[in-house]
Design an enzyme around this catalytic site. Structure first.
Site, PDB file in Angstrom:
ATOM      1  N   ARG B  50     -64.547  -2.902  32.661  1.00 56.75           N
ATOM      2  CA  ARG B  50     -64.247  -3.554  31.387  1.00 56.75           C
ATOM      3  C   ARG B  50     -64.027  -2.514  30.299  1.00 56.75           C
ATOM      4  O   ARG B  50     -64.558  -1.420  30.365  1.00 56.75           O
ATOM      5  CB  ARG B  50     -65.439  -4.415  30.942  1.00 56.75           C
ATOM      6  CG  ARG B  50     -65.886  -5.393  31.990  1.00 56.75           C
ATOM      7  CD  ARG B  50     -67.106  -6.137  31.492  1.00 56.75           C
ATOM      8  NE  ARG B  50     -67.656  -6.958  32.570  1.00 56.75           N
ATOM      9  CZ  ARG B  50     -68.662  -7.815  32.410  1.00 56.75           C
ATOM     10  NH1 ARG B  50     -69.235  -7.952  31.232  1.00 56.75           N
ATOM     11  NH2 ARG B  50     -69.082  -8.527  33.430  1.00 56.75           N
ATOM     12  N   ASP B  52     -64.374  -2.659  25.944  1.00 56.96           N
ATOM     13  CA  ASP B  52     -64.873  -3.545  24.884  1.00 56.96           C
ATOM     14  C   ASP B  52     -63.751  -3.969  23.939  1.00 56.96           C
ATOM     15  O   ASP B  52     -62.675  -3.378  23.929  1.00 56.96           O
ATOM     16  CB  ASP B  52     -65.939  -2.828  24.051  1.00 56.96           C
ATOM     17  CG  ASP B  52     -67.047  -2.246  24.904  1.00 56.96           C
ATOM     18  OD1 ASP B  52     -67.461  -2.908  25.862  1.00 56.96           O
ATOM     19  OD2 ASP B  52     -67.485  -1.115  24.590  1.00 56.96           O
ATOM     20  N   TYR B 110     -62.728   9.150  29.633  1.00 60.69           N
ATOM     21  CA  TYR B 110     -62.512   8.495  28.347  1.00 60.69           C
ATOM     22  C   TYR B 110     -62.259   9.563  27.296  1.00 60.69           C
ATOM     23  O   TYR B 110     -62.835  10.651  27.375  1.00 60.69           O
ATOM     24  CB  TYR B 110     -63.763   7.716  27.919  1.00 60.69           C
ATOM     25  CG  TYR B 110     -63.878   6.333  28.509  1.00 60.69           C
ATOM     26  CD1 TYR B 110     -63.253   5.247  27.910  1.00 60.69           C
ATOM     27  CD2 TYR B 110     -64.644   6.107  29.653  1.00 60.69           C
ATOM     28  CE1 TYR B 110     -63.382   3.969  28.445  1.00 60.69           C
ATOM     29  CE2 TYR B 110     -64.768   4.829  30.190  1.00 60.69           C
ATOM     30  CZ  TYR B 110     -64.132   3.769  29.579  1.00 60.69           C
ATOM     31  OH  TYR B 110     -64.255   2.508  30.102  1.00 60.69           O
ATOM     32  N   ARG B 198     -69.437   5.494  23.434  1.00 62.66           N
ATOM     33  CA  ARG B 198     -69.551   5.283  21.989  1.00 62.66           C
ATOM     34  C   ARG B 198     -70.931   5.696  21.471  1.00 62.66           C
ATOM     35  O   ARG B 198     -71.048   6.209  20.347  1.00 62.66           O
ATOM     36  CB  ARG B 198     -69.257   3.819  21.665  1.00 62.66           C
ATOM     37  CG  ARG B 198     -67.782   3.476  21.921  1.00 62.66           C
ATOM     38  CD  ARG B 198     -67.520   1.980  21.966  1.00 62.66           C
ATOM     39  NE  ARG B 198     -67.887   1.349  20.716  1.00 62.66           N
ATOM     40  CZ  ARG B 198     -67.904   0.027  20.530  1.00 62.66           C
ATOM     41  NH1 ARG B 198     -67.574  -0.789  21.536  1.00 62.66           N
ATOM     42  NH2 ARG B 198     -68.248  -0.484  19.369  1.00 62.66           N
TER      43      ARG B 198
END
Lengths: 245, 245
Positions: B50, B52, B110, B198
């Site tokens: 997933r 966000d 990422y 994050r």
């Protein structure tokens, strides 16, 4: 009355353009309302010129007259605190009373961004014109040379414009290619007609695709006929980069 | 049944995230509906994982099984023609039946983009985290070194997550500075917990601002306590860059 000069960056995506309009939110209206909020005075914000709906500005220049006793630095920070995310003041200073952001302009630089690759990007699509067909920069640069100098630019002026004198002086054009298919066309002129940059870019793209030879640019200028030039490039690729005084 | 693998780029700004949800439009739902439109079959699109709400993807990988007789190239072009402007397929190919976009993941990269300068930009604000306070890259790089290796990353896992085993292996972190204040933090790991990137970025930013020393990163990891780590960095700066199989 004091006179203030501002340098404004904005993302034009969500606005009907610079100029106040009945049926849409403009950059000018947002600035005037927020200046009134801080100074409690009704002001008129004068831009160096209009930008169309969806067009961005890296350094639009605007001025307004106001009796406020607030120091320029306080106004600058206060306004930036109140402005929405897509408008920001890069500078604000008090200037001589005779400065006028529109009348005193001596030249402007616009840049137009094109993303030229085989697959459309999903990211950043409000910030460039995506063109799938390969563009030949050499052809575009040859064609661009015809634009430099003082010409009647009627062929690149929006139809229905009331302006009678369509003679303008283009001082330079450059085309630079960056990474990931990004092309940047930079045009400097003493003044621009409505849609002039977008109509020039639309024509340069036709030439870059090989649909017309570079020399067609000269014929297009000479024709003084908007119907002979290429289509209007979309607003989202256009940025007002610099205003010279 | 045939099995297809896709590489997907998307702008997450307008979506509730990758995963289908009751109360919002997801990337997964858009893909499933458009695949059904072309193939006339109800399919389930499986993502590598997933992302966000508001998180972007440069190269998300997804797979789906389908009986369609359409060649992969036709599917690819047809789907791209129907997808909205903020989602695009970068590739689509038929793969072996056993390929599973989620189970077969061996690693992911990422990147997180920060715009670090004194004035907030009006342009591109959905694509980075703007930080006004100067960040010390040397401090951030020192702190980042503690994250490399296999650790219990509970301190960086979203609270309320049901996942029991929070041990993950970070294989590399790099921090690069580009033009105009752009910072790019790149993190590669065999797997990530919810909000892990994050929360790591939020903590690195506190260290870069000098609010904690780089060695605090070790204590934060060892504590296995989410309350000790820094805040969650906003979604808009995060991009899923690569999925490794």
């Amino acid at each position: 009355m004091r006179n203030f000069k501002m340098i404004v960056e904005y993302d034009g995506t969500g606005y009907c353009g610079w100029q106040r309009q009945e049926n849409g939110l403009s950059i000018q209206q947002v600035l005037e309302e927020i200046i009134q909020l801080i100074t409690q005075e009704k002001v008129t914000v004068i831009g160096s010129g209009r930008t169309d709906a969806g067009v961005h500005a890296l350094n639009q220049v605007a001025s307004f007259r106001c009796n406020t006793r607030l120091p320029a630095e306080t106004l600058f920070r206060g306004l930036n605190g109140l402005l929405p995310h897509d408008i920001v003041l890069k500078a604000l200073e008090e200037v001589a009373g005779e400065f006028h952001a529109q009348h005193d302009v001596r030249g402007k630089i616009y840049v137009y961004r094109i993303c030229n690759k085989s697959l459309r990007p999903a990211l950043g699509r409000n910030y460039f014109w995506f063109i799938r067909h390969p563009l030949d920069l050499i052809l575009m640069e040859k064609a661009a040379q015809y634009l430099i100098g003082t010409h009647d630019f009627s062929s690149f002026c929006a139809t229905g414009t009331q302006v009678k004198d369509r003679t303008r002086t283009v001082t330079s054009i450059s085309i630079n290619s960056g990474e990931d298919g990004l092309l940047e066309i930079s045009i400097e002129a003493q003044g621009f007609l409505k849609y002039m940059v977008r109509n020039i870019v639309g024509t340069l793209v036709e030439i870059g695709r090989g649909q017309r030879p570079p020399a067609a640019m000269k014929e297009i200028i000479d024709s003084c006929d908007r119907n002979i030039a290429g289509p209007t490039a979309p607003a989202r690729g256009l940025y007002l980069k610099e205003v010279k005084y």
